[in-house]
Design an enzyme around this catalytic site. Structure first.
Site, mmCIF file in Angstrom:
data_model
loop_
_atom_site.group_PDB
_atom_site.id
_atom_site.type_symbol
_atom_site.label_atom_id
_atom_site.label_comp_id
_atom_site.label_asym_id
_atom_site.label_seq_id
_atom_site.Cartn_x
_atom_site.Cartn_y
_atom_site.Cartn_z
ATOM 1 C CB CYS A 223 -7.321 11.882 22.601
ATOM 2 S SG CYS A 223 -8.507 13.223 22.461
ATOM 3 C CG HIS B 23 -9.982 10.107 7.205
ATOM 4 N ND1 HIS B 23 -10.334 8.892 7.734
ATOM 5 C CD2 HIS B 23 -9.605 9.880 5.930
ATOM 6 C CE1 HIS B 23 -10.158 7.968 6.805
ATOM 7 N NE2 HIS B 23 -9.730 8.544 5.711
ATOM 8 C CG ASP B 24 -12.382 17.229 7.399
ATOM 9 O OD1 ASP B 24 -11.532 17.971 7.912
ATOM 10 O OD2 ASP B 24 -12.523 17.075 6.179
ATOM 11 C CG ASP B 25 -10.862 17.380 13.357
ATOM 12 O OD1 ASP B 25 -10.399 16.278 13.651
ATOM 13 O OD2 ASP B 25 -10.172 18.350 13.021
ATOM 14 C CG ASP C 99 -12.989 17.695 16.689
ATOM 15 O OD1 ASP C 99 -11.791 17.798 16.374
ATOM 16 O OD2 ASP C 99 -13.456 16.684 17.239
ATOM 17 N N GLY D 215 -28.224 17.352 28.061
ATOM 18 C CA GLY D 215 -27.245 16.282 28.094
ATOM 19 C C GLY D 215 -27.869 14.979 28.513
ATOM 20 C CB THR E 279 -25.745 11.223 33.236
ATOM 21 O OG1 THR E 279 -25.406 12.598 33.101
ATOM 22 C CG2 THR E 279 -24.678 10.529 34.091
ATOM 23 C CG ASP F 26 -8.674 19.132 16.578
ATOM 24 O OD1 ASP F 26 -8.856 18.236 15.721
ATOM 25 O OD2 ASP F 26 -9.423 19.281 17.563
HETATM 26 CO CO CO Z 1 -10.190 16.760 15.869
HETATM 27 CO CO CO Z 2 -12.926 14.733 17.527
HETATM 28 CO CO CO Z 3 -31.664 11.498 27.245
#
Ligand code: CO
Ligand code: CO
Ligand code: CO
Length: 346
Positions: A14, A45-47, A87, A135, A137, A223
């Site tokens: 992070c 500004h929440d996660d 989150d 996903g 890549t 968090d």
């Molecule tokens: Co967070």
């Molecule tokens: Co986050």
């Molecule tokens: Co794709």
């Protein structure tokens, strides 16, 4: 030859987030969609964002990804997944589904490293009861990994940054210092046991902490990640229209974090976070400079910061400790809004 992911990055985890100041500036130009079913958006500004599906179900939707924060690909996968899923926990949700987000330098790293990152993510998601169902890549240097995660939450039981109330005490579930320890590792200044402990904490899901806070009907939590403890407290104080007072001596630190900061091991992200918060913060005259920088240390997969009514705080704390969060501590309190949103004292 073993792959050492940490050698490929200047700022991992992070710490690689864009500065909170720049982010706020840019987001202020972005139009927000209006829909009565959007229960939480970036306004507080929440996660994560929260979207109401019906009276009994809302979706928590979030994503996080970052460059390596450790050398080992499998551990990096675990940490990135734990951080992304966190989150959902912070907002009182149960993570359900996820997608992998991956950038991988196919020409410079062996494909085994790619597979190991994904395997780490898969194992951590499985531990969280989350199914990764796809996903994407792209070929890119350095590698970056994370998840987009969907969770379920009851629309009436969403926990947010805006839920802090004057009189609440603040409980932090994990010690602070992952940014400092990882920077020290790169400089050859960190103890092996501190590195191991920092990695254990980053891999640790916020699941048990979240289950405890849900039992206590907590309304405000977040968090602690890239903006550091103080940065996330400031975001919470702004969203809740209160002031937060932190007693930095009560904040548990990982291993030798304090002396490392004292010796000048302060990652650049800490100064970005300080720069963001400075104008909204009252610093006590006798504030210990090393404790101050610890409060701005960018955390990767940090703990939950929980707001709880004073008369329930000891009970909640005891429950967290009995769940294995042995360094959980009361670190400050919420008060009525003063001129500035954040007070930092020793
Ligand atoms: Co967070
Ligand atoms: Co986050
Ligand atoms: Co794709």
């Amino acid at each position: 030859m073993q792959t050492d992911l940490l050698k490929m990055v200047e700022q991992g985890g992070c710490s690689a987030k864009i500065s909170p100041k720049q982010l706020e500036e840019i987001l202020s130009f972005l139009p927000l969609p209006h829909d009565p079913n959007i229960l939480v958006d970036i306004d507080t500004h929440d996660d994560a964002g929260v979207y109401r599906v019906n009276d009994d179900l809302a979706l928590v939707f979030t994503t996080d990804f970052f460059p390596p924060v450790c050398s080992d690909p499998y551990e990096f996968g675990q940490i990135a997944a734990a951080n992304s899923i966190s989150d959902v926990y912070a907002m009182g949700g149960s993570p359900v589904l996820a997608l992998n987000i991956m950038m991988f330098p196919a020409s410079t790293l062996p494909m085994e490293a790619y597979a190991e990152i994904l395997r780490g993510g898969f194992d951590k998601a499985t531990e969280a009861g989350t199914r990764i169902i796809g996903g994407h890549t792209i070929d890119d240097t350095p590698p970056k990994y994370g998840l987009a995660v969907v969770g379920y939450v009851h629309p009436q039981k969403v926990i947010t940054n805006a839920g802090a109330k004057p009189g609440d005490l603040l409980i932090l579930t994990k010690p602070v210092g992952t940014g400092v320890i990882m920077a020290a590792q790169r400089m050859g200044m960190a103890d092996e046991e501190d590195i191991t402990e920092a990695k254990r904490l980053m891999k640790l899901l916020n699941k048990s902490g979240a289950e405890v806070m849900k039992k206590f009907n907590v309304k405000g939590a977040t968090d602690i990640t890239g903006f550091g403890l103080a940065g996330h407290c400031l975001k919470m104080a702004k969203a809740s229209k209160v002031t937060i007072t932190l007693n930095l001596k009560s904040v548990p630190l990982i291993g030798k974090t304090y002396s490392l900061i004292d010796d000048g091991c302060i990652p650049g992200a800490s100064f970005r976070n300080l720069d963001y918060a400075e104008k909204d913060t009252t610093f006590a005259q006798d504030l210990d400079p090393s404790l101050k920088m610890a409060a701005f240390d960018a955390q990767t997969s940090g703990g939950l910061l929980i707001c709880i009514k004073e008369d329930k705080a000891q009970e909640l704390l005891a429950k967290l400790i009995s769940e294995g969060l042995t360094t959980a501590s009361i670190i400050g309190k919420v008060i009525v809004k003063e001129e500035k949103h954040l007070n930092l004292s020793n």
